[in-house]
Design an enzyme around this catalytic site. Structure first.
Site, PDB file in Angstrom:
ATOM      1  N   GLY A 154       0.829  -1.207   0.000  1.00 14.43           N
ATOM      2  CA  GLY A 154       0.000   0.000   0.000  1.00 14.43           C
ATOM      3  C   GLY A 154       0.857   1.247   0.000  1.00 14.43           C
ATOM      4  N   GLY A 201      -0.234   4.608  -0.656  1.00 19.83           N
ATOM      5  CA  GLY A 201      -1.104   5.775  -0.800  1.00 19.83           C
ATOM      6  C   GLY A 201      -0.668   6.856   0.171  1.00 19.83           C
ATOM      7  N   GLY A 202      -1.639   7.613   0.656  1.00 22.64           N
ATOM      8  CA  GLY A 202      -1.338   8.727   1.567  1.00 22.64           C
ATOM      9  C   GLY A 202      -0.565   8.265   2.794  1.00 22.64           C
ATOM     10  N   VAL A 203      -1.029   7.193   3.415  1.00 20.29           N
ATOM     11  CA  VAL A 203      -0.352   6.689   4.613  1.00 20.29           C
ATOM     12  C   VAL A 203       0.968   6.014   4.232  1.00 20.29           C
ATOM     13  CG1 VAL A 203      -0.508   5.087   6.560  1.00 20.29           C
ATOM     14  CG2 VAL A 203      -2.524   6.381   5.850  1.00 20.29           C
ATOM     15  N   LEU A 207      -2.896   8.801  17.663  1.00 19.97           N
ATOM     16  CA  LEU A 207      -3.176   9.054  19.091  1.00 19.97           C
ATOM     17  C   LEU A 207      -2.999   7.773  19.900  1.00 19.97           C
ATOM     18  CD1 LEU A 207      -6.482  11.163  18.800  1.00 19.97           C
ATOM     19  CD2 LEU A 207      -4.152  12.025  19.125  1.00 19.97           C
ATOM     20  N   GLY A 212     -12.662  19.050   1.635  1.00 23.03           N
ATOM     21  CA  GLY A 212     -11.979  17.757   1.611  1.00 23.03           C
ATOM     22  C   GLY A 212     -12.014  17.025   2.947  1.00 23.03           C
ATOM     23  N   ASP A 263     -17.800   3.741   9.777  1.00 17.03           N
ATOM     24  CA  ASP A 263     -16.391   3.892  10.149  1.00 17.03           C
ATOM     25  C   ASP A 263     -16.256   3.988  11.670  1.00 17.03           C
ATOM     26  OD1 ASP A 263     -13.525   4.593   9.487  1.00 17.03           O
ATOM     27  OD2 ASP A 263     -14.130   6.421  10.538  1.00 17.03           O
ATOM     28  N   LYS A 319     -14.391   1.265  14.496  1.00 14.98           N
ATOM     29  CA  LYS A 319     -13.454   1.631  15.568  1.00 14.98           C
ATOM     30  C   LYS A 319     -13.981   1.190  16.933  1.00 14.98           C
ATOM     31  CE  LYS A 319     -11.701   5.519  12.859  1.00 14.98           C
ATOM     32  NZ  LYS A 319     -11.949   6.926  12.497  1.00 14.98           N
ATOM     33  N   GLY A 358      -5.429  11.610   8.824  1.00 19.68           N
ATOM     34  CA  GLY A 358      -4.382  12.316   8.068  1.00 19.68           C
ATOM     35  C   GLY A 358      -3.199  11.390   7.844  1.00 19.68           C
TER      36      GLY A 358
END
Lengths: 372, 372
Positions: free
Chosen positions: B12, B14-16, B153, B212, B226, B230, B352
């Protein structure tokens, strides 16, 4: 993840120590408890078998017929005992003793890991700090001290994760004393009760003392030194070479006129008697904040970028997280490059035997996982 | 703490994934990166030397002449490759792929540890959850997934510490979605601005979409799934056998009248067009809270004592920590026996690329410390 035995020695059987032993007794796969010491007595498992002491209260431990009983051991003696055990050893220091703290490099260099809520070693000279971490590397041993700041709250582990993963911590700010949190949350609440308005400063201090929220001598909280010690630890983990816990500005809440009072209990009593003379001073600090629509709080801050540490009274917006703190809670805000304008915040009880011991036990679990 | 090589495979980019590779590149004592895969391509270090891929962006990695390039590998192929390396291996899954998630037991049983922000494996059937942790034990491998809740976190680590040290967690409550945090902090602020009062619900949703803050199709946030995933993870760590992430009440913010719209982009567009028809409904929810001096927030809660999990709109006192949340922050409160009336709270950005990757990197560091 071999099944090799790990041995644990515990020094200090006070509020934290008792809770720790109780938590230890309920751990699955608990390590072997082989030494328990308090100020004048040392109980150890007998060589050469070093059978674990399967008892977890002082009364049980000291009435155990198969243990060895001695008077107080020096740190040297404890280190010698732990280092000759047939497996890795961990010292759990539940005291606030400075002599034992000064001996951490000795323990670590002998391969004995350390878990402790004792702030002394980490907030004294930067030389001792450096020796501790160098000795840990040399001795292939671990040092965990989560409970030195915020008791069981995940403060140091969070800061270490931020640093280790390459985030840039720019600023740390918070209320690091349950006592001072209680005092200011009551002296300058965000929304004062109309039926029972806040008391004068000296009344709030007296009330906190009565409720057991302060040290026996409240000056030990009001001088800001406990907060300064915690800040020293945080600043060092964030990368600042803080020389000592009194090498930066610390705003004492002890009026200068009362600083010369004796440090004994008579001095403490006189301090409490004379504190009302200075109520107007604190009242004007509070009013100045109110005039800006703010409240006053006693905070510690580390400006990592500017390399500045300080403990001081500051004004906060009523809608801020610090202003909204309740009871005797601690709050710690980490401002970092990745988290941007909105800090990572940890909040909750930062003192008390059970939660402090929880931080110690959680650290011990991590040490056991890494030592195997 | 031997110097034995530990190998890492990353799936993967992508962003992460990109942020993770960048953080990995700067780790001291970094593990050996030997596999990097994205949807249709797999780059691997070539047998038998398995020289680490010393490049940390996809362009660099794919232009590296000494690597082996292939199309997409199945989880089976990846597991086979990682398990035959001459040292311990870790799979870092930065995808949200369910097929790879379903293969975690296979990886773990082969001794491959897993670090991931992918919620799928931990929030699906309780059978898969149990298989994962059983396989980890059997395979002597580790599983860390901090970033599945609250990104970087310290949420899962804190909960695991509370549980492991014997605290009794009674209740977990919080705002677990940055999107829904933003929506309600703007729709029902504690102190509304007199110059620019909050917009109608549909306007706030449209604004969040423009900025966004929502998924491309805002219904993917508004359906609450979602948050439910969690909560499922937290509830299970707290000891509840939650069958699945839809086996408890989830209050969807999608009006029942719009539930039958197509799930494609045309459906999303029609949803946004028709959402204003339901503004009065949300306005009355907001007014009902205001009538009690409260604000409405979209929260998840786990009542560990009663064994109940739910995702719902709830009213909160304006002075509460949940009401005071800012921007798109998450907040998680742990109520426990030791912490008493005042919960342990963790707060900050919960989404993020950089902060999610930070949770992954911090987990990887812990795995490396334990595997040595």
């Amino acid at each position: 993840m071999s099944a090799k035995t790990i041995y644990v020695g515990v020094v200090g059987i006070g509020g934290v120590g008792n809770h720790f032993l109780s938590q230890l007794s309920r751990l699955p796969n608990a390590p072997a408890l082989v030494l328990v010491a308090r100020s004048s007595q040392t109980i150890s498992s007998t060589a050469p078998s070093y059978t674990p002491i399967n008892s977890f209260t002082w009364d049980e431990i000291s009435s155990n017929p198969s243990v060895t009983k001695s008077g107080a051991w020096t740190p040297d003696q404890i280190a010698t005992y732990l280092s000759q055990l047939p497996g890795r050893a961990v010292l759990v220091d539940n005291t606030s003793d400075v002599t034992l703290a000064n001996a951490y490099p000795l323990f670590l260099s002998k391969g004995i890991s350390i878990v402790t809520p004792n702030k002394k070693a980490f907030s004294s000279s930067i030389d001792l700090w450096n020796q501790i971490f160098t000795s840990a590397t040399t001795g292939n041993a671990l040092v965990y001290h989560e409970s030195t700041v915020g008791a069981g709250l995940p403060v140091l582990s969070t800061l270490r994760d931020l640093v280790a993963t390459g985030d840039k911590v720019t600023r740390i700010e918070g209320v690091f004393s349950g006592t001072l949190s209680f005092l200011f949350n009551n002296f300058a609440p965000v929304t004062p009760s109309s039926t029972s308005p806040p008391g004068k400063w000296s009344q709030v201090v007296a009330q906190a003392k009565e409720l057991g929220y302060t040290e026996p001598d409240p000056r030990d909280d009001l001088n800001g030194m406990d907060v300064a010690r915690k800040l020293t630890i945080l600043a060092r983990i964030a990368g600042l070479q803080v020389a000592n816990s009194d090498s930066f500005p610390i705003e004492s809440l002890i009026p200068a006129e009362l600083e010369s009072l004796a440090s004994d209990s008579a001095g403490a009593a006189e301090f409490m008697t004379r504190l009302p003379e200075f109520d107007e001073r604190m009242e004007s600090v509070k009013k100045a904040a109110e005039a800006e629509g703010k409240v006053v709080r006693y905070v510690g801050s580390v400006d990592v970028v500017a390399g500045k540490v300080k403990v001081s009274l500051e004004k906060f917006d009523k809608g801020s997280a610090i202003a909204g703190l309740k009871g005797s809670d601690n709050i710690i805000s980490f401002y970092t490059e990745r988290y941007g304008a909105s800090p990572l915040i940890v909040q909750g009880a930062g003192a008390g035997g059970a939660v402090t011991a929880m931080g110690v036990t959680a650290d011990l679990i991590k040490v056991l996982q890494r030592l195997h």
